[in-house]
Design a protein around this motif. Structure first.
Motif, PDB file in Angstrom:
ATOM      1  N   LEU A  37     -52.221 -47.196   1.081  1.00 54.01           N
ATOM      2  CA  LEU A  37     -52.000 -48.047   0.704  1.00 54.01           C
ATOM      3  C   LEU A  37     -50.740 -48.046  -0.147  1.00 54.01           C
ATOM      4  CD1 LEU A  37     -53.021 -49.454  -2.563  1.00 54.01           C
ATOM      5  CD2 LEU A  37     -54.202 -46.800  -3.316  1.00 54.01           C
ATOM      6  N   PHE A  38     -49.820 -48.665  -0.345  1.00 55.39           N
ATOM      7  CA  PHE A  38     -48.216 -48.878  -1.352  1.00 55.39           C
ATOM      8  C   PHE A  38     -47.918 -50.188  -2.456  1.00 55.39           C
ATOM      9  CE2 PHE A  38     -49.227 -48.988   3.310  1.00 55.39           C
ATOM     10  CZ  PHE A  38     -48.497 -47.891   3.758  1.00 55.39           C
ATOM     11  N   ILE A  39     -47.418 -48.535  -2.740  1.00 58.96           N
ATOM     12  CA  ILE A  39     -48.023 -48.950  -4.843  1.00 58.96           C
ATOM     13  C   ILE A  39     -45.912 -49.452  -5.363  1.00 58.96           C
ATOM     14  CG2 ILE A  39     -47.985 -48.561  -7.163  1.00 58.96           C
ATOM     15  CD1 ILE A  39     -50.295 -48.125  -5.021  1.00 58.96           C
ATOM     16  N   LYS A  40     -46.081 -50.646  -5.248  1.00 59.52           N
ATOM     17  CA  LYS A  40     -44.624 -51.693  -6.457  1.00 59.52           C
ATOM     18  C   LYS A  40     -45.124 -51.605  -7.732  1.00 59.52           C
ATOM     19  CE  LYS A  40     -41.322 -54.771  -5.109  1.00 59.52           C
ATOM     20  NZ  LYS A  40     -40.138 -55.279  -3.707  1.00 59.52           N
ATOM     21  N   MET A  41     -43.501 -51.251  -9.128  1.00 51.73           N
ATOM     22  CA  MET A  41     -43.758 -51.920  -9.916  1.00 51.73           C
ATOM     23  C   MET A  41     -42.651 -52.637 -10.422  1.00 51.73           C
ATOM     24  SD  MET A  41     -46.024 -49.528 -11.466  1.00 51.73           S
ATOM     25  CE  MET A  41     -46.311 -50.126 -12.493  1.00 51.73           C
ATOM     26  N   LEU A  42     -43.372 -53.998 -10.209  1.00 53.25           N
ATOM     27  CA  LEU A  42     -42.453 -55.319 -10.162  1.00 53.25           C
ATOM     28  C   LEU A  42     -41.981 -55.617 -11.485  1.00 53.25           C
ATOM     29  CD1 LEU A  42     -41.929 -57.117  -8.180  1.00 53.25           C
ATOM     30  CD2 LEU A  42     -43.415 -58.545  -8.565  1.00 53.25           C
ATOM     31  N   PRO A  43     -41.048 -55.566 -12.261  1.00 57.84           N
ATOM     32  CA  PRO A  43     -40.285 -56.292 -13.380  1.00 57.84           C
ATOM     33  C   PRO A  43     -40.735 -57.944 -13.300  1.00 57.84           C
ATOM     34  CG  PRO A  43     -38.775 -54.818 -12.357  1.00 57.84           C
ATOM     35  CD  PRO A  43     -39.635 -55.869 -11.181  1.00 57.84           C
ATOM     36  N   PRO A  76     -40.891 -61.443 -16.445  1.00 54.65           N
ATOM     37  CA  PRO A  76     -39.555 -61.879 -16.879  1.00 54.65           C
ATOM     38  C   PRO A  76     -40.120 -61.592 -18.603  1.00 54.65           C
ATOM     39  CG  PRO A  76     -40.632 -63.387 -15.847  1.00 54.65           C
ATOM     40  CD  PRO A  76     -41.130 -62.165 -15.619  1.00 54.65           C
ATOM     41  N   ASN A  77     -40.898 -61.036 -18.380  1.00 58.80           N
ATOM     42  CA  ASN A  77     -40.977 -60.702 -20.501  1.00 58.80           C
ATOM     43  C   ASN A  77     -40.853 -58.876 -20.575  1.00 58.80           C
ATOM     44  OD1 ASN A  77     -42.905 -59.564 -18.874  1.00 58.80           O
ATOM     45  ND2 ASN A  77     -45.248 -60.499 -19.926  1.00 58.80           N
ATOM     46  N   GLY A  78     -40.270 -58.260 -19.666  1.00 60.52           N
ATOM     47  CA  GLY A  78     -39.846 -56.941 -19.277  1.00 60.52           C
ATOM     48  C   GLY A  78     -41.232 -56.167 -19.367  1.00 60.52           C
ATOM     49  N   LYS A  79     -42.300 -56.954 -19.207  1.00 63.83           N
ATOM     50  CA  LYS A  79     -43.540 -56.222 -18.763  1.00 63.83           C
ATOM     51  C   LYS A  79     -43.183 -55.807 -17.267  1.00 63.83           C
ATOM     52  CE  LYS A  79     -46.378 -56.293 -22.342  1.00 63.83           C
ATOM     53  NZ  LYS A  79     -47.669 -56.893 -22.312  1.00 63.83           N
ATOM     54  N   ARG A  80     -44.032 -54.576 -16.910  1.00 66.95           N
ATOM     55  CA  ARG A  80     -43.673 -54.185 -15.479  1.00 66.95           C
ATOM     56  C   ARG A  80     -45.253 -54.762 -14.373  1.00 66.95           C
ATOM     57  NH1 ARG A  80     -40.613 -49.594 -12.831  1.00 66.95           N
ATOM     58  NH2 ARG A  80     -41.773 -48.566 -13.714  1.00 66.95           N
ATOM     59  N   THR A  81     -45.637 -55.026 -13.382  1.00 65.42           N
ATOM     60  CA  THR A  81     -46.652 -55.221 -12.808  1.00 65.42           C
ATOM     61  C   THR A  81     -46.859 -54.272 -11.922  1.00 65.42           C
ATOM     62  OG1 THR A  81     -47.222 -58.108 -13.744  1.00 65.42           O
ATOM     63  CG2 THR A  81     -48.065 -57.201 -11.414  1.00 65.42           C
ATOM     64  N   ARG A  82     -48.189 -53.241 -11.974  1.00 64.98           N
ATOM     65  CA  ARG A  82     -48.184 -52.967 -10.993  1.00 64.98           C
ATOM     66  C   ARG A  82     -48.671 -53.847  -9.187  1.00 64.98           C
ATOM     67  NH1 ARG A  82     -50.202 -47.147  -9.871  1.00 64.98           N
ATOM     68  NH2 ARG A  82     -51.723 -46.338  -8.129  1.00 64.98           N
ATOM     69  N   ILE A  83     -48.363 -53.450  -7.908  1.00 62.81           N
ATOM     70  CA  ILE A  83     -48.703 -54.296  -6.563  1.00 62.81           C
ATOM     71  C   ILE A  83     -49.439 -52.832  -5.900  1.00 62.81           C
ATOM     72  CG2 ILE A  83     -47.862 -55.487  -5.273  1.00 62.81           C
ATOM     73  CD1 ILE A  83     -46.892 -57.225  -8.030  1.00 62.81           C
ATOM     74  N   GLN A  84     -50.241 -53.267  -6.036  1.00 56.75           N
ATOM     75  CA  GLN A  84     -51.161 -51.968  -5.257  1.00 56.75           C
ATOM     76  C   GLN A  84     -51.447 -53.194  -3.715  1.00 56.75           C
ATOM     77  OE1 GLN A  84     -53.286 -49.120  -8.370  1.00 56.75           O
ATOM     78  NE2 GLN A  84     -55.090 -50.751  -7.063  1.00 56.75           N
ATOM     79  N   LEU A  85     -51.350 -52.403  -2.938  1.00 54.78           N
ATOM     80  CA  LEU A  85     -51.261 -53.337  -0.963  1.00 54.78           C
ATOM     81  C   LEU A  85     -51.822 -52.294  -0.550  1.00 54.78           C
ATOM     82  CD1 LEU A  85     -49.933 -55.805   0.355  1.00 54.78           C
ATOM     83  CD2 LEU A  85     -47.682 -54.382   0.624  1.00 54.78           C
ATOM     84  N   TRP A  86     -52.394 -53.004   0.215  1.00 55.57           N
ATOM     85  CA  TRP A  86     -53.542 -52.366   0.800  1.00 55.57           C
ATOM     86  C   TRP A  86     -53.102 -53.535   2.241  1.00 55.57           C
ATOM     87  CZ3 TRP A  86     -59.633 -51.843   1.073  1.00 55.57           C
ATOM     88  CH2 TRP A  86     -60.042 -50.714   1.802  1.00 55.57           C
ATOM     89  N   VAL A  87     -52.264 -52.522   3.264  1.00 61.45           N
ATOM     90  CA  VAL A  87     -52.022 -52.752   5.066  1.00 61.45           C
ATOM     91  C   VAL A  87     -53.293 -52.003   5.623  1.00 61.45           C
ATOM     92  CG1 VAL A  87     -50.106 -53.197   6.441  1.00 61.45           C
ATOM     93  CG2 VAL A  87     -49.750 -52.720   4.126  1.00 61.45           C
ATOM     94  N   ALA A  88     -53.843 -52.251   6.267  1.00 64.52           N
ATOM     95  CA  ALA A  88     -54.487 -52.046   7.699  1.00 64.52           C
ATOM     96  C   ALA A  88     -54.821 -52.665   8.597  1.00 64.52           C
ATOM     97  CB  ALA A  88     -56.247 -52.030   6.930  1.00 64.52           C
ATOM     98  N   HIS A  89     -54.817 -52.048   9.962  1.00 63.79           N
ATOM     99  CA  HIS A  89     -55.250 -52.393  11.684  1.00 63.79           C
ATOM    100  C   HIS A  89     -56.602 -52.049  12.061  1.00 63.79           C
ATOM    101  CE1 HIS A  89     -54.413 -48.351  13.541  1.00 63.79           C
ATOM    102  NE2 HIS A  89     -54.146 -48.889  12.242  1.00 63.79           N
ATOM    103  N   SER A  90     -56.397 -53.078  13.042  1.00 69.14           N
ATOM    104  CA  SER A  90     -57.835 -52.389  13.440  1.00 69.14           C
ATOM    105  C   SER A  90     -58.118 -51.623  14.411  1.00 69.14           C
ATOM    106  CB  SER A  90     -58.714 -54.115  14.060  1.00 69.14           C
ATOM    107  OG  SER A  90     -58.325 -54.808  13.059  1.00 69.14           O
ATOM    108  N   ALA A  91     -56.756 -51.360  15.454  1.00 67.20           N
ATOM    109  CA  ALA A  91     -57.058 -51.101  16.869  1.00 67.20           C
ATOM    110  C   ALA A  91     -56.623 -49.571  16.559  1.00 67.20           C
ATOM    111  CB  ALA A  91     -56.333 -51.405  18.090  1.00 67.20           C
ATOM    112  N   VAL A  92     -57.609 -48.332  17.285  1.00 65.24           N
ATOM    113  CA  VAL A  92     -57.391 -46.827  17.184  1.00 65.24           C
ATOM    114  C   VAL A  92     -55.766 -46.449  17.946  1.00 65.24           C
ATOM    115  CG1 VAL A  92     -59.523 -46.354  16.865  1.00 65.24           C
ATOM    116  CG2 VAL A  92     -59.105 -46.421  18.621  1.00 65.24           C
TER     117      VAL A  92
END
Lengths: 315, 257
Positions: free
Chosen positions: A123-129, A131-147
């Motif tokens: 799980l990776f997070i980023k706060m993205l500014p 245009p209206n000055g607010k910030r959007t929280r981007i929640q990125l889940w990066v998964a893989h399949s092979a062990v």
């Protein structure tokens, strides 16, 4: 030899062109005399026209919907990337290359500057500014399949069961719970997305007929999308589905368009693994930069010669 | 004079256009062939590309130059597809700058009995605690796997330092390495790492450790932990979803069908 032929052919053609030209020396006219009293008009200054950025209504609508909530959920799921007849399986490493890139500070684009949560490796997070000055929280889940990187070893490893189930869940639940889902893996002849070691024939080749006839991954995806509409009476949260796999346009996109009103990124060509990785990063960056169709198309095309991907149903 | 100039201009055009015509007929260059090695419609097309690459007399020098360029992945694919083991020293010399791990992975694909000592001794050298910081997590992960598979035992200091790395992927690779040593080579030198992994902050690391310990418990006359202890560990999981997954691992120990 071919060069010589081409050279002489063009030389002969060129000479005949010269001969066909009017002989300027014979009919040479004196240059026109400047009119002494002619008023020399000042040349109008070349207008510097800034081409306005044309954003289609469709594009604006897409991003209004995507950024409506303060949190955007994005999933990037790497399918089981075996390299039959070889034993090597690449998705664990491709994911790590992807993760290293998104954790780097931003220099260009937006597929960067994420931080990782302490309790979840994926799980990776980023706060993205915005245009209206607010910030959007981007929640990125990066998964893989092979062990691991060895297909034969993976088949003996009990943890492979869990890992496949986990990646599969990340993808299929994402179809109803995430805003954007990007799949980077095999198309399995139309039977993908696939997160498990492939089914094999007795001769250890991939059982293509199983994937072509049963279409296990795709059928599951269509069922999931249809069930969402049936149960909730509306399309799910998903707004964009990216399929970074070989010939995904032909294999998947027509049926997907019929089933759900989502944007689909797909490829008409076979995809080289390095290109798929770069295109996935390009798609992530483009969506976070609110790129419209032509810019996003530029962000996700890759390879040499550059190959475009299809963008349908959105932007 | 003007006529001479015209003829000269035309001559330049002819040269340029003939070169373009020639280029359009020319054989594909190595990068185009390399893409076909990586992805092609048919096996015959792939084999044809490999044969054409073998016939290219400038291939080695082109590949060496490409290792430091944007065509790096293509060059690595060709080196492996053509089993160019003479390239191993070139690859080893670049391993500390292997940002995405793909160079190391391709180096692994060139491993054979003859060059095993050369490659593994270099891996051991750069996996010393003082050297680890210069390596990318991706390169470390790529190195650990063949070492485990081959039963190459790293010094304790190296393994401990690797398990202290911030990237959880590196710690997951250490667990995998320990698993391979124990299961395939009966070497339990670093099994203690698994107990530490049970206390990891990331639930994926904890679950991988439980799965590995369960596997070792089943396969060995001297189990490192009892099943009861693993069950207690699962009960300790505070997050209900992780707890469910923990018990799922205990109840589904079978391998992939």
């Amino acid at each position: 030899m071919r060069r010589l032929l081409a050279f002489w052919l063009l030389l002969v053609l060129g000479v005949s062109v010269v001969e066909a030209k009017p002989k300027t020396t014979a009919v040479a006219k004196p240059p026109p005399k400047p009119k002494a009293m002619a008023v020399i008009k000042p040349q109008p200054k070349a207008k510097v026209t800034v081409k306005p950025v044309v954003r289609s209504e469709e594009c604006d609508r897409f991003y209004r919907a995507l950024y409506r909530k303060p949190v955007i959920n994005i999933r990037v799921v790497f399918g089981y990337k075996d390299t039959r007849p070889g034993r090597f399986v690449g998705d664990r490493h491709e994911r790590l290359a992807f993760v290293q890139r998104i954790l780097k500070p931003c220099v260009n684009g937006q597929a960067c500057g994420f931080t990782r949560g302490p309790q979840n490796t994926d799980l990776f997070i980023k706060m993205l500014p915005q245009p209206n000055g607010k910030r959007t929280r981007i929640q990125l889940w990066v998964a893989h399949s092979a062990v691991g990187s060895d297909d034969i070893e993976n088949r003996r490893d009990p943890f492979q069961n869990w890992q496949s189930r986990y990646a599969s869940d990340a993808f299929f639940s994402g179809l109803t719970k995430a805003d954007v889902v990007l799949y980077n893996g095999h198309s399995r002849f139309g039977g993908g997305p696939d997160f498990t070691p492939p089914r094999l024939t007795p001769g250890n080749g991939i059982e293509t007929s199983y994937y072509q006839d049963e279409r296990p991954g795709f059928a599951h995806a269509i069922d999931t999308l249809e069930a969402e509409v049936l149960l909730t009476g509306r399309a799910g949260r998903l707004k964009m589905l990216g399929l970074f796999s070989c010939a995904s346009s032909q294999h998947f996109s027509d049926e997907l368009k019929k089933t759900a009103k989502v944007g689909v990124l797909s490829s008409q060509h076979l995809m080289y693994h390095g290109d798929a990785l770069e295109s996935s990063l390009g798609a992530l960056s483009g969506l976070l930069e609110r790129q419209c169709k032509s810019d996003l198309a530029n962000s996700i095309r890759s390879g040499q010669p550059m190959r475009a991907m299809n963008i349908e149903g959105a932007l | 004079m003007k006529q001479v100039l015209h003829v000269f201009q035309l001559f330049v055009w002819v040269i340029a256009i003939s070169a373009m015509v020639e280029a359009s007929y020319a054989a594909p260059n190595w990068t185009q062939l390399a893409r076909k090695v990586g992805i092609s419609e048919t096996e015959a097309e792939r084999l044809q590309a490999i044969a054409a690459l073998r016939a290219d007399t400038k291939l080695s020098s082109n590949l060496i130059a490409a290792l430091d360029s944007d065509n790096r992945l293509l060059a690595l694919d060709v080196i492996v597809a053509l089993s160019m083991r003479e390239m191993v020293p070139e690859l080893l010399s670049r391993i500390t700058s292997d940002e995405d791990g793909f160079l190391t992975l391709n180096l692994n694909a060139l491993l054979e009995e003859k060059n095993k000592d050369l490659i593994f001794s270099r891996y051991q050298e750069i996996l010393k605690p003082a050297e680890i910081a210069q390596l990318s997590p991706a390169a470390i992960v790529a190195m650990l796997e063949p070492l485990g598979r081959a039963g190459f035992v790293l010094p304790r200091a190296s393994v401990d330092e690797l398990f202290r790395q911030a990237f959880p992927e590196v710690r997951a690779a250490v667990i995998y390495y320990v698993r391979m040593l124990a299961l395939r080579h009966s070497r339990r030198d670093h099994v203690r790492v698994l107990s530490e992994a049970l206390r990891a902050g990331e639930f994926q690391i904890r679950l991988q450790a439980i799965s590995t310990l369960l596997e070792l418990t089943r396969s060995s006359g001297r189990p490192p932990v009892t099943r009861e202890k693993l069950t207690r560990r699962c009960e300790k999981e505070s997050h209900p979803k992780v707890k469910r997954q923990c018990f799922w691992i205990l109840d589904n120990p079978g391998s992939v069908p």
